[in-house]
Design an enzyme around this catalytic site. Structure first.
Site, PDB file in Angstrom:
ATOM      1  N   LYS A   1       0.870  -1.385   0.032  1.00  9.47           N
ATOM      2  CA  LYS A   1      -0.073  -0.066  -0.034  1.00  9.47           C
ATOM      3  C   LYS A   1       0.816   1.326   0.055  1.00  9.47           C
ATOM      4  CE  LYS A   1      -3.810  -1.930   2.193  1.00  9.47           C
ATOM      5  NZ  LYS A   1      -5.072  -1.989   3.506  1.00  9.47           N
TER       6      LYS A   1
ATOM      7  N   GLY B   1       8.931  -1.010  11.399  1.00  7.80           N
ATOM      8  CA  GLY B   1       8.233  -0.041  11.800  1.00  7.80           C
ATOM      9  C   GLY B   1       8.950   1.133  12.369  1.00  7.80           C
TER      10      GLY B   1
END
Length: 417
Positions: free
Chosen positions: A217, A397
């Protein structure tokens, strides 16, 4: 304070490690990479004549005790790796006696920090839309401070060696640091390596600098892409996110993964890249299939000419060749995210070729390469190339947020930034 400059003799050090390791159905560790990653820091403390208290989370128990996520299951693994009979505290919030009893050279592992909601500091059982949410959040923040203070009371030195959680302002990753002065808090060896690796690409990059950003994405990496436009010479965008860019230009992408609401952002990224002289390279040809299955037939189409009943699954040879040329002419390479459906072997070819090319640029051309993100790391490991790139990041992350230009609370709490 730098960990190498500190003598731990006679000190108790509480170390935030990342022992969130995968377990099988029998509670056995299936990959001890994260445990091994913490060893240099832990062994330094013990060899100096200090004692060590290890704290970590495992999974997402959401503030409740869950035996399946108990760190008691990994005590033997940690003991074997460290070469010390590791003691275990069944309650991380009530381990004062166990910590006080530690002698020089001894080690203690605390139970899962996230069995306490105070670790993450988020109100439990109340929705953000609730009028009382702000009050609950304030109360939880006070509880988080008390929890961090309790953890800090177990030791006189704090070491953060858990880069994977450095982007979280949790009790054990950031708040606890407030209870130690600058001479008694520091980054562990693994954290130092991670911070240095990111600085090497964001602050000290040699040019040409190429970033390879893949994954599914655009929305998850838009901030990263925007920040990199000020730093890179080449930006390769592959994987599922590439189809949004192709559709934005009027291409036909069949039933390929894309985000219509991100089309304006994709157009803006292409516009800014052109203005800044960044070579933005999208896939030219893609391997497609009629169904999302490893057994599906591989069919190659130009990326803007995918039939309605097909979806893009992997970067085709024509695309990979263009990207290989860019990568092999680079001096700094950042890679985050696969360029195909890497979890299906039949459609992992493009990602594998990227892994081999990044390794070749590093080994043969002297490029500096930083690889991060679950599938990118899995790719270099799968092809036995982890030791052929400059650095493999342990925190997907945290690395992404650092590359996006955000301050990492776990690092800032130590370095005072």
């Amino acid at each position: 304070m730098k960990i190498n400059d500190f003598n731990f003799a006679g000190h108790k050090a509480i170390v935030r490690v990342d022992f969130n390791v995968p377990l099988n159905e029998n509670g056995n560790v299936t990959d001890d990479t994260r445990i091994k990653g913490a060893l240099p820091t832990l062994k330094k403390i013990l060899s100096d004549g200090g004692s060590v208290i290890m704290m970590s989370h495992m999974g997402k128990p959401k503030g409740k005790v869950n035996p399946k996520l108990s760190l008691s299951q990994i005590v033997k693994n940690v003991s074997d790796a460290l070469g010390v009979d590791v003691k275990f505290a069944e309650d991380c919030g009530n381990a004062s006696d166990a910590a006080a009893a530690l002698k020089p050279g001894e080690a203690l592992l605390l139970e899962n920090l996230r069995f306490y909601a105070e670790e993450e500091g988020k109100p439990v059982g109340i929705d953000k839309a609730d009028p009382k949410y702000d009050e609950a959040k304030k109360e939880m923040k006070a509880k988080q401070e008390e929890f961090a203070k309790k953890l800090a009371s177990y030791a006189d030195v704090y070491v953060n060696d858990a880069f994977g959680t450095a982007h979280r302002k949790h009790a054990s990753t950031a708040v606890i640091a407030d209870y130690f002065d600058a001479d008694h808090k520091m980054l562990g060896f693994l954290m130092e390596k991670e911070v240095t690796a990111i600085d090497n690409v964001l602050k000290n990059a040699q040019h040409p600098f190429t970033a390879i950003i893949g994954g599914s994405k655009v929305s998850s990496k838009l901030g990263v892409i925007k920040n990199l436009l000020d730093k890179v010479d080449n930006l390769i965008i592959g994987g599922g996110m590439g189809y949004t860019f192709i559709k934005a230009q009027g291409g036909h992408i069949g039933k390929s993964l894309h985000e219509d609401d991100l089309i304006p952002e994709a157009l803006n990224v292409m516009k800014v890249a052109k203005e800044k002289g960044v070579n933005l390279s999208l896939s030219t040809h893609t391997v497609c299939a009629k169904e999302f299955s490893n057994d599906a037939e591989r069919v190659v189409y130009p990326i803007g000419e995918i039939p309605e009943d097909y979806e893009g699954m992997d970067a085709a040879e024509e695309s990979v060749k263009v990207w290989q040329d860019i990568i092999l002419n680079s001096k700094t390479i950042l890679w985050n995210g696969p360029v195909g459906v890497f979890e299906l072997d039949n459609f992992a070819v493009g990602t594998g070729e990227i892994a081999k090319t990044v390794a070749k640029a590093t080994q043969e051309n002297g490029a500096y390469s930083l690889v991060g993100g679950g599938d990118s790391v899995a790719a270099v490991n799968k092809f036995g190339l982890a030791d052929k790139v400059s650095y493999v990041s342990t925190g997907g992350g945290a690395m992404l947020e650092a590359i996006e230009g955000k301050i990492l609370p776990g690092v800032a709490a130590i370095e005072g930034k």
